[in-house]
Design an enzyme around this catalytic site. Structure first.
Site, PDB file in Angstrom:
ATOM      1  N   GLU A 107       0.780  -1.409   0.012  1.00 33.59           N
ATOM      2  CA  GLU A 107       0.069  -0.052  -0.108  1.00 33.59           C
ATOM      3  C   GLU A 107       0.904   1.310  -0.136  1.00 33.59           C
ATOM      4  OE1 GLU A 107      -2.413  -0.827   3.608  1.00 33.59           O
ATOM      5  OE2 GLU A 107      -3.053  -2.786   2.378  1.00 33.59           O
ATOM      6  N   GLU A 129      -4.514  -6.502   2.405  1.00 32.52           N
ATOM      7  CA  GLU A 129      -3.369  -7.247   2.975  1.00 32.52           C
ATOM      8  C   GLU A 129      -3.572  -8.805   2.215  1.00 32.52           C
ATOM      9  OE1 GLU A 129      -4.785  -5.295   4.741  1.00 32.52           O
ATOM     10  OE2 GLU A 129      -2.986  -3.716   5.267  1.00 32.52           O
ATOM     11  N   HIS A 143       0.245  -0.208  15.929  1.00 34.02           N
ATOM     12  CA  HIS A 143       1.420   0.347  15.062  1.00 34.02           C
ATOM     13  C   HIS A 143       2.694   0.178  15.702  1.00 34.02           C
ATOM     14  CE1 HIS A 143      -1.952   2.619  13.059  1.00 34.02           C
ATOM     15  NE2 HIS A 143      -1.487   2.534  12.086  1.00 34.02           N
ATOM     16  N   GLN A 198       2.085  -2.088   5.333  1.00 31.48           N
ATOM     17  CA  GLN A 198       2.533  -0.868   5.845  1.00 31.48           C
ATOM     18  C   GLN A 198       2.938  -0.821   7.418  1.00 31.48           C
ATOM     19  OE1 GLN A 198      -0.477   2.589   5.358  1.00 31.48           O
ATOM     20  NE2 GLN A 198       0.780   2.644   3.514  1.00 31.48           N
ATOM     21  N   PHE A 199       2.333  -1.467   8.234  1.00 33.01           N
ATOM     22  CA  PHE A 199       3.157  -1.745   9.709  1.00 33.01           C
ATOM     23  C   PHE A 199       2.748  -3.395   9.879  1.00 33.01           C
ATOM     24  CE2 PHE A 199       1.811   2.598   9.941  1.00 33.01           C
ATOM     25  CZ  PHE A 199       2.657   3.105  10.708  1.00 33.01           C
ATOM     26  N   ALA A 200       3.969  -3.772  10.525  1.00 34.16           N
ATOM     27  CA  ALA A 200       3.981  -5.201  10.904  1.00 34.16           C
ATOM     28  C   ALA A 200       2.496  -5.622  11.458  1.00 34.16           C
ATOM     29  CB  ALA A 200       5.036  -5.554  11.712  1.00 34.16           C
ATOM     30  N   ASP A 201       1.979  -4.819  12.012  1.00 30.11           N
ATOM     31  CA  ASP A 201       0.674  -5.158  12.802  1.00 30.11           C
ATOM     32  C   ASP A 201      -0.277  -5.673  11.900  1.00 30.11           C
ATOM     33  OD1 ASP A 201       1.088  -3.182  15.644  1.00 30.11           O
ATOM     34  OD2 ASP A 201       2.157  -2.956  14.105  1.00 30.11           O
ATOM     35  N   PHE A 202      -0.259  -5.159  10.806  1.00 27.97           N
ATOM     36  CA  PHE A 202      -1.436  -5.455   9.771  1.00 27.97           C
ATOM     37  C   PHE A 202      -1.192  -6.728   9.195  1.00 27.97           C
ATOM     38  CE2 PHE A 202      -1.370  -0.557   8.829  1.00 27.97           C
ATOM     39  CZ  PHE A 202      -1.992  -0.455   9.842  1.00 27.97           C
ATOM     40  N   LEU A 206      -6.263  -1.591  -0.546  1.00 25.37           N
ATOM     41  CA  LEU A 206      -6.116  -1.550   0.935  1.00 25.37           C
ATOM     42  C   LEU A 206      -6.273  -3.106   1.135  1.00 25.37           C
ATOM     43  CD1 LEU A 206      -7.032   0.903   3.514  1.00 25.37           C
ATOM     44  CD2 LEU A 206      -6.713  -1.484   3.799  1.00 25.37           C
TER      45      LEU A 206
END
Lengths: 321, 450, 348
Positions: free
Chosen positions: A29, A60, A127, A82-86, A58
């Site tokens: 993204e 994943e 995040h 975009q963030f490891a969390d996602f 958007l």
């Protein structure tokens, strides 16, 4: 050699592989026009075009599933969360499809998944996470967590070369704060080899990612010779380096930013207990985040992420044991 | 804000990974009036250029960072209100009217009150509970070092928590040399490495060591040495040792070995030693002599349908002996035997043997011939009934009889073998027949025998 | 009312020839449908004999849909068939004895006992092995199509799902992305009306699942999934359109799952009349009638085909049964790929 930030080193390594190998492409993204949320792929789309630097919806699941399919067809996707969390949204393709395909169906899936991870800047619960242990637990996946610019470049290159799905945990707190000398030429840092960040005699800290620097600061504050082992990759992990250091100092602190229970430190501590028991002069200690989500408030976050003072305290206890 | 306390303007964090920013323009100068949220300055970061709104209303009292300068996130750039240079003490941060990111990072940077609040409830290490005398707990590494050096840890001054003996303590103790009062503790041997032949503590000599006489030095017995001493004594006390010897013409084996050597080394990376040939022949011969492979267990005679073949191996430092066992040697051909011997000898020297590797033997071969000796009377490894000794192969003039019955002298490779047996179980005639058959196997070794 | 186009039934021999099928192709379709059903029937017998561990799934009623689509694919195209799509494996050339060995968890099955039932595929035949999380294969197929698009190859990926799988987010993300980039992928939805025990009205609220295609910016087509030639024609159109850069198509093949979800399920929840009605439209019987009416299928030809299939299955069964059990020492083989694994035509 030239001085680079950790972020620039990742960017350089990735760009160099894309120049060398037409099969390598980037998807994620905002990675194209915007250059990525952290600007790791800034300027990539101008150089490589919109079909090798793909701005994805958007989605994943589509990113990870798409990377999996493309890898099976012979490309070398470098996907970005975009963030490891996602990565939770991409779990299925990573864990259900990519990790198991070689084993059960004989199809290798060479993917790099870039995962900006870690806290320390009030990113809050979504995040800031360090989910590496969840994936180290999945057979078929490799997990890489560089701490220095030099390793960041060498390991992104190694990850792209590797014929397996490799999760590349890049610590956001290091992106622009950490600078270091990085060789200009192409090189590969082997996956599965630890690096001795500091040699010492009295006590060992096993750690990785941003905690390497926390350990470094803490080592200065204790009156003992502290050996810091930067694991660099946690799956596969360098058991030999860990055992060697444990046998040398006989006292070990395992330090990580991820939460304590089920964190990868438990595996390390257990292995030391199993294989270096007769070399221990103190119980193996773990220092990790407490078992709760990452908080937003700076005050709370400081209480959550292991701080230099916490490490100093743990080291002193081990030294005085 | 009409307080006398200055409000700090800090470099905001314009993104989670941004660590520094550059001031591109001050919109206000010292002495200017500024309203809260009015643009005070412009900054540029790696990711974005932006205006910074003033965190408070008042007069700009100080500008600390000039245009063009790059500073870390959280750095104080200016102060508003108060008296110039009289900033609020950091311990009482103004209730953050500044843009959120700025205060976050400011809080991060501040080592003051907030940090103390944030201090996590100290997680004390589980206290080291000293036992009654405060120093009896011995850590694994200290136990190991103590056992290797035959030291009683209770004699070592401890500097660890509760007077515990640390690794450093015991290392320093060893370096300093043992005090005269030091005595080998029986407890120590209990932690002896499993590789040592089982020591029986009851018979361990426990004399008080005396001061060395003139020209003498004292050295504590290692756990392994004590184990060997105990075992040897116990074996002689247990078995009725008798030794018989026989001479073997090894010429055929020598010739075949010379032929096989190249093939084995290139194809399998293993050297077919004479020992491997002898071990193979021994295993075959033991089939016909179950008592030689047996043991006495109380009133019972135990025979076995397997041969667990022990090999006496000298440790690299010359200070010990260990008898690793090749299990089920009856299943191995010559190549397998050669490989197994190389493997256990290597692991013995590298200290990689497991307890299973050194127990359960049914018969043993010892090979002191490497140094040229031609005879010996080895001690049986308990509870076995016999041990085969192998000695140097030497070229000797040898009387041979040709097919016409005429005698002649030839040069032959001759080796002596001894069988030391427990006469309680094995009689001399049986031992003689065993040696005869073993010799027969070795002297008639065919090219296709494996 | 339907947004998607509803496809007309199969036409005359002349029309069929215009789509590119010659007489041998037509007989091949019949043969493949018979083998498909035969393999599953043999599997069912093996299961009841205790020779197949775990569970066992069949695609009875779906033979036209799977064989028809697979016949329309090009040699270099790839697909991600699911557990009702045995006909795809058969048509692409997977040997039945290996499928039976796979069922029995033997060493010669495509996954060498590491995975079971239809969780298999031969990548050399352009097939990607499915996972149990069925719609997960849709983004994977889209990724294959992405690779073709990046390399500018004239290849197409075919993604299978059922109407149940269409309810998961994976289906949406995969189709949306494929639509956004107009990737060369064709989505086949085998709408067999029952997701385990859940009927369609509890899975979706549109009239036809193919109606959703419009929302992703491509064409949707509803096809009678028991009419193998109609399925072939629509799949061929969609695949060639994708090959020419025309983007994706969603084809909804309407069928009925003629057995339970798996062998342990007697499908008591499916109305009996529904089974009876759809039994009259059995895809194999229907196609046989078409061949007799339109293509002059002779008794000799039919005997030759059924005899061939019977012998093939008997031989396969014997060969599969002779396949050894997997060696436990292979358990850890291939958890991680080696660089040599990439030395395949796909990874050049």
């Amino acid at each position: 050699m030239s001085e680079k930030t950790y972020l620039q080193a990742i960017s350089d390594g990735l760009r160099e592989e894309m120049r060398r190998d037409k099969r390598v492409f980037v998807l994620g993204e905002d990675v194209g026009v915007y250059g990525g949320a952290f600007k790791v792929t800034l300027g990539f789309q101008e150089e490589f075009g919109p079909w090798r630097v793909l701005d994805m919806p958007l989605s994943e699941t589509a990113i990870m599933g798409g990377a999996t399919g493309a890898a099976m067809m012979g490309l070398r996707p470098v996907a970005e969360m975009q963030f490891a969390d996602f990565v939770s949204c991409a779990w299925d393709h990573l864990v259900t499809v990519a990790a198991k395909q070689r084993w059960r169906a004989g199809t290798p899936v060479p993917i790099v998944l870039r995962l900006p991870s870690g806290g320390g800047f009030s990113g809050g619960p979504f995040h800031s996470q360090n989910p590496e242990s969840s994936f180290a637990h999945i057979p078929g996946l490799k997990c890489v967590c560089p701490a220095t610019p030099e390793d960041a470049k060498g390991l992104i290159t190694a990850a792209i070369e590797d014929p397996n799905p490799v999760l590349f945990f890049e610590h956001k707190h290091l992106y622009r704060r950490i600078k270091g000398e990085v060789p200009d030429e192409r090189y590969v840092t082997p996956i599965g080899k630890a690096r001795i960040h500091a040699e010492g005699e009295d006590v060992t800290v096993i750690t990785w990612g941003a905690m390497v620097y926390t350990a470094e600061e803490a080592a200065k504050a204790v009156d003992a010779s502290v050996e810091i082992v930067d694991l660099r990759t946690i799956m596969p992990w360098d058991k030999q380096a860990v055992l060697d250091s444990a046998r040398k100092t006989s006292k070990v602190l395992v330090l990580h930013e991820d939460t304590r229970t089920g964190g990868f430190g438990g595996e390390i501590a257990a292995t030391i207990a199993e294989e270096a028991f007769e070399d221990l002069d103190a119980p193996v200690r773990r220092l990790a985040a407490p078992d709760c989500p990452v908080p937003f408030s700076p005050v709370l976050e400081k209480a959550y992420i292991p701080q230099v003072d916490d490490v100093v305290r743990a080291l002193k206890e081990l030294i005085e044991y | 804000m009409a307080t006398g306390t200055a409000v700090e303007v800090v470099m905001p964090q314009m993104g989670v990974s941004v660590s520094e920013g550059t001031i591109t323009k001050w919109s206000k100068q010292v002495g200017d009036q500024v309203e809260a949220d009015e643009t005070l300055l412009e900054i540029s970061t790696d990711k974005v250029d932006t205006e910074v709104p003033s965190p408070a209303s008042g007069v700009v009292s100080e500008i600390l960072v000039q245009e063009g300068q790059t500073v870390e996130v959280g750095t104080v750039l200016a102060r508003i209100g108060g008296e110039a240079g009289a900033a609020a003490p950091a311990a009482e941060p103004a209730p953050a009217p500044a843009p959120e990111p700025a205060t976050q990072e400011a809080a991060d940077e501040s080592e003051a009150a907030a940090a103390e609040v944030a201090e996590p409830p100290a997680q004390p290490a589980e206290p080291v509970v000293p036992s009654e005398n405060g120093k009896s707990f011995v850590s694994p590494v200290v136990a190991r070092i103590a056992s290797e050096h035959g030291i009683d840890p209770s004699q070592v001054p401890g500097t660890g928590a509760g007077g515990r003996v640390t690794k450093k303590d015991i290392q320093a103790f060893i370096e300093a040399g043992p005090p005269a009062s030091m005595k080998a503790s029986e407890n120590v041997a209990a932690a002896a490495p499993p590789a040592a032949p089982q020591p029986t503590l009851a018979s361990t000599p426990s004399q008080e060591p005396q001061a060395p006489g003139e020209g003498e030095t004292l050295e504590p017995m290692s756990a392994m040495r004590r184990g060997i001493a105990d075992h040897m004594r116990r074996s002689l006390d247990t078995s009725a040792h008798v030794t018989s010897a026989i001479e073997v013409d090894m010429s055929k084996v020598v010739a075949i070995r010379a032929k096989l050597k190249k093939e084995y080394e290139s194809a399998y990376g293993v050297n077919p030693t004479y020992l491997a040939f002898i071990a193979r022949a021994t295993v075959e011969t033991l089939r016909d002599y179950p008592w030689v492979n047996g043991e006495l267990r109380g009133d019972q005679i135990v025979t076995k349908n397997f041969v667990n073949l022990g090999f006496a191996v000298e440790l690299a430092d010359g200070k010990g002996l260990i008898v690793p066992v090749v299990r089920n040697a009856e299943t191995l051909n010559l190549l397998g035997m050669a490989k197994a011997i190389v493997d256990i000898a290597k692991r013995a020297r590298d200290k990689q043997l497991t307890p299973d590797d050194v127990s359960g033997g049914s018969f043993t071969i010892t090979n002191p011939g490497g140094y040229g000796t031609f005879h010996g009377t080895p001690v049986i490894s308990q509870p076995q009934a016999g041990i085969l000794g192998t000695y140097a192969i030497v070229k000797r003039p040898w009387v041979i009889t040709d097919e016409n019955g005429a005698d002649a002298i030839a040069i032959r490779s001759i080796m002596n073998l001894t069988l030391t047996y427990d006469h309680r179980l094995v009689d001399g005639a049986l031992a003689g027949r065993f040696l005869r058959d073993l010799r027969q196997r070795l002297q008639t070794w065919g090219e296709s025998d494996y | 009312m339907s947004i998607a186009r509803v496809a007309e039934p199969s036409g005359s021999l002349q029309e069929v020839k215009e789509w590119g099928l010659d007489r041998e192709d037509l007989l091949q379709i019949y043969r493949n449908m018979l083998i498909t059903r035969g393999v599953e029937e043999r599997g069912h017998i093996l299961y009841r004999q205790g020779k197949i561990p775990g569970s066992f799934y069949t695609g009875r009623g779906n033979e036209a849909s799977s064989v028809g689509v697979a016949m329309a694919m090009g040699t270099d195209d790839v697909g991600t068939p699911l557990h009702r799509d045995m006909g795809v494996h058969i048509t692409r050339g997977v040997e039945p004895w290996r499928i039976l060995a796979q069922y029995m968890g033997r060493a010669d099955g495509p996954t060498h006992g590491k995975d079971g039932n239809v969780h298999m595929a031969d990548m050399n035949l352009g097939l990607v092995a499915m996972v149990s999380h069925l719609p997960a294969m849709l983004p994977v197929a889209v990724g294959c199509a992405l690779a073709f698009r990046i390399r500018e190859e004239r290849r197409v990926a075919v993604a299978w799902s059922g109407e149940g799988a269409m309810a998961r987010g994976d289906a949406h993300e995969g189709m949306n992305f494929a639509g956004v980039r107009q990737l060369p992928v064709v989505f086949i939805c085998d709408n067999n009306q029952w997701a385990y025990s859940t009927p369609t009205h509890l899975e979706y609220a549109v009239e036809h699942l193919a109606d959703r295609a419009a929302a992703y910016g491509f064409e949707g087509v509803v096809v009678d999934g028991t009419d193998v030639l109609a399925v072939y024609r629509e799949a061929k159109r969609a695949i060639e359109k994708a090959r020419e850069g025309g983007g994706p198509t969603l084809i909804e093949n309407q069928t009925l799952r003629m057995e339970g979800h798996a062998v342990h399920d007697d499908a008591f929840y499916v109305p009996k009349e529904l089974f009876e009605r759809w039994a009259e439209r059995d895809p194999i019987e229907r196609y046989r009638t078409w061949l007799l009416d339109n293509a002059d299928l002779t008794d000799e030809e039919e005997d030759e085909i059924t005899g061939y299939v019977k012998k093939l299955l008997n031989d396969s069964l014997q060969r599969a049964d002779e396949s050894p059990q997997p060696d436990p020492s292979t358990l850890l083989d291939g958890v991680y790929a080696t660089p040599e694994d990439l030395d395949t035509p796909h990874h050049k």
